[in-house]
Design a protein around this motif. Sequence first.
Motif, PDB file in Angstrom:
ATOM      1  N   UNK A 255     -13.378  20.062  28.032  1.00 24.13           N
ATOM      2  CA  UNK A 255     -13.618  21.358  28.654  1.00 24.13           C
ATOM      3  C   UNK A 255     -13.825  21.196  30.162  1.00 24.13           C
ATOM      4  N   UNK A 256     -14.408  20.074  30.574  1.00 22.63           N
ATOM      5  CA  UNK A 256     -14.571  19.812  32.014  1.00 22.63           C
ATOM      6  C   UNK A 256     -13.210  19.735  32.691  1.00 22.63           C
ATOM      7  N   UNK A 259     -11.559  22.950  32.975  1.00 28.67           N
ATOM      8  CA  UNK A 259     -12.226  23.887  33.893  1.00 28.67           C
ATOM      9  C   UNK A 259     -11.847  23.652  35.352  1.00 28.67           C
ATOM     10  N   UNK A 270      -4.185  29.905  31.120  1.00 30.78           N
ATOM     11  CA  UNK A 270      -5.454  30.433  30.628  1.00 30.78           C
ATOM     12  C   UNK A 270      -6.288  29.239  30.189  1.00 30.78           C
ATOM     13  N   UNK A 271      -7.464  29.125  30.769  1.00 29.23           N
ATOM     14  CA  UNK A 271      -8.272  27.958  30.469  1.00 29.23           C
ATOM     15  C   UNK A 271      -8.987  28.076  29.141  1.00 29.23           C
ATOM     16  N   UNK A 273     -12.243  27.996  28.076  1.00 28.69           N
ATOM     17  CA  UNK A 273     -13.576  28.063  28.671  1.00 28.69           C
ATOM     18  C   UNK A 273     -14.632  27.884  27.595  1.00 28.69           C
ATOM     19  N   UNK A 274     -15.579  26.973  27.835  1.00 27.36           N
ATOM     20  CA  UNK A 274     -16.665  26.864  26.865  1.00 27.36           C
ATOM     21  C   UNK A 274     -17.743  27.851  27.244  1.00 27.36           C
ATOM     22  N   UNK A 275     -18.389  28.406  26.248  1.00 24.69           N
ATOM     23  CA  UNK A 275     -19.372  29.442  26.518  1.00 24.69           C
ATOM     24  C   UNK A 275     -20.746  28.820  26.658  1.00 24.69           C
ATOM     25  N   UNK A 276     -21.686  29.629  27.077  1.00 23.91           N
ATOM     26  CA  UNK A 276     -23.080  29.195  27.135  1.00 23.91           C
ATOM     27  C   UNK A 276     -23.413  28.396  28.365  1.00 23.91           C
ATOM     28  N   UNK A 293     -22.695  24.289  22.424  1.00 20.34           N
ATOM     29  CA  UNK A 293     -21.563  24.813  23.196  1.00 20.34           C
ATOM     30  C   UNK A 293     -20.232  24.273  22.681  1.00 20.34           C
TER      31      UNK A 293
END
Lengths: 323, 323
Positions: A255-256, A259, A270-271, A273-276, A293
């Motif tokens: 996810x890094x 991002x 469209x990435x 994206x991890x939430x939280x 997460x």
Amino acid sequence: MSDKPILEVRDLKMHFPVKEGILLRTNKFNKAVDGISLTIHRGETLGLVGESGCGKSTLGRCITRLYQPTSGSIYFEGQDITHLKGNALLPFRKDIQMIFQDPMESLNARHTVGDILEEPFIVQKIGDRISRKKQVLKLLDTVGLPARSTSRYPFEFSGGQRQRIGIARSIALNPKLVICDEPVSALDVSIQSQILNLLIDLQKEFNLSYLFIAHDLAVVKHISDRIAIMYLGKVVESAAGETIYRKPLHPYTRSLISAIPVPDPHRKVKRQVISGDVPSPIDPPSGCPFHPRCPQVMDRCKHEPPQLRSVADKHLVSCHLDL
Amino acid sequence: MPLLEVSNLITEFDTDEGRVRAVDQISFSANTGETLGIVGESGCGKSVTALSIMRLLPQPMGKIAGGSVLFQGVDLTTLPLSKMEKVRGNEIGMVFQEPMTALNPVHTIGKQIAEVLLLHNDYSTQRALKESVDILDRVGIPSPDIRMGEYPHQLSGGMRQRVVIAIALACKPKLLIADEPTTALDVTIQAQILELIKDLQAEMGMSVILITHDLGVIAETCEQVVVMYAGKIVEKGSVFDVFDNPSHPYTRGLLASIPTLETPPKSKLSVIDGMVPGLMDLPPGCRFENRCPYARHACGQSVPPIQVIEAQHEVSCFRWRDI
Ligand SMILES: Nc1ncnc2c1ncn2[C@@H]1O[C@H](COP(=O)(O)OP(=O)(O)OP(=O)(O)O)[C@@H](O)[C@H]1O
Ligand SMILES: Nc1ncnc2c1ncn2[C@@H]1O[C@H](COP(=O)(O)OP(=O)(O)OP(=O)(O)O)[C@@H](O)[C@H]1O
Ligand SMILES: [Mg+2]
Ligand SMILES: [Mg+2]
């Protein structure tokens, strides 16, 4: 790069007491660094990436012994320096240096650049006045600042020039290991590349080893041989820079990477994206610290902390997934 | 007709050393539903441009000394302040560079959003509160009804920034000006915020002016780009024009100096030598002349006029054809 590591950190922990209530009793600990092991070889750069508050600076400050770690050990050139104090620590203070994110914080504003750069020699009782002045001029030349800078004060310089002064001071005593704590994060893009080039040149010239801390993965990948990804006081993945980028395995690393905004308008994707938010190291989640997460969380992740394991040559991951 | 049209805007400050021109005759326009990015070195006038549009320059030092800002055909620079207050928040929302300064530390989050709604709408308190919860939910704040009763310091940096965006979006503005909305945030949180702005934009057909120094963020989110240097626009065009065919030496220097995940590790990065001239001693000619590898005698003599490369792609350089 020789095989004998210059630095070896084993299961290092730094737990800060958290004072609470009117009696300021310590019931809780901020587990800023919570069991980190890593090695750095001579002439090598280990990049350390992770989000704000994950413990990067704390780890750096433990290695330079600005902090006394709670437990674990630090070996420098094979010697255990974890508990050294006073005079016994002095030679290592010379060998292990630190460059800070904000050079203004570390440079004494009331001293001239000449005094600032001479100080390390005085502390270590090296040379006489004349030879020290010569050394200072040589340092300025090495980092690309004019000789007349000696009589000026830090505030008279731009951010990039101040960072050069900080770098000059950190290399004054021919260190073997330099902890670079976000040395370019506060700089303009056009200045950042000057400093990165300088650090790379110095490494080649003096065979320096770096622990390079940053949150910009592109910058870290540029300067590092290997990269360790940190999350909440722990290393979750480490591998060669290219591997981390091309074949990230830990869901957090993935996810890094996803991002990072890429400076290419043709690649508008469209990435994922991890939430939280990043949880607090005072009340870290049970099991795997990333599980709240994680898009691939399993039941097991909620109570069983994963161990760092080897999945390929020099590629370590701490995750329960079948990678 | 573009939604916002800035023409020959000049903004000046009275300082102890005299009057300085922070923004010097800049012109650009923002189209409906599109995102316009403003990039440039620290201090080049990005924030001052935004504050000029909003008529929020620090008083009494700052003032608009020339030009016009047409918003839906109305010149904001001459609008009576009472009318301007209606435009702010209602039609143009702004996210300031430092989220903490935009939030009042002694009021709850809920109160701060509801206040904006009450100010611009004929709502009952009940309705304003209910809508505030909806907005918090929309910007991805978990358990928004609980967060309503909390104070800014109880939220993480990422959540605070989402609250600031929530306030800016509360009245569904036609234009959102976001000044470095993600600079202080972690990469994964940055990704969340950028996605959020994109989603809301698609949903509400809003235009966005995004100020940042991160070229990756620009490439990913903008249709149009304005490159500023020392108070002037040096290049503007579509994101493809600027990234595929950068025509000002400063734009080229910027793009070449950033390490990407594709650049070979430890390779030499290209640099822009030298420093931005101070506002007090601006040269008579091109402001980039002292750092420009292509500078000729003529560049120091007069300010290069704006030249049209094609359709919407413009550059202010004497030598763009030769480089
Ligand atoms: N001297 C200290 N006393 C108590 N807590 C501390 C101290 N130094 C750091 N911490 C805490 O330790 C945690 C890790 O902080 P650290 O500064 O190491 O993070 P970091 O990864 O360097 O973050 P950043 O990217 O923001 O610099 C944080 O929760 C921080 O508040
Ligand atoms: N209140 C003020 N008084 C005098 N000069 C000012 C004032 N505010 C801004 N300036 C000057 O105007 C110029 C532009 O500043 P501005 O804040 O717009 O820069 P910026 O492009 O937003 O930079 P950054 O990327 O650092 O946010 C700077 O040289 C700054 O010193
Ligand atoms: Mg830090
Ligand atoms: Mg600004």
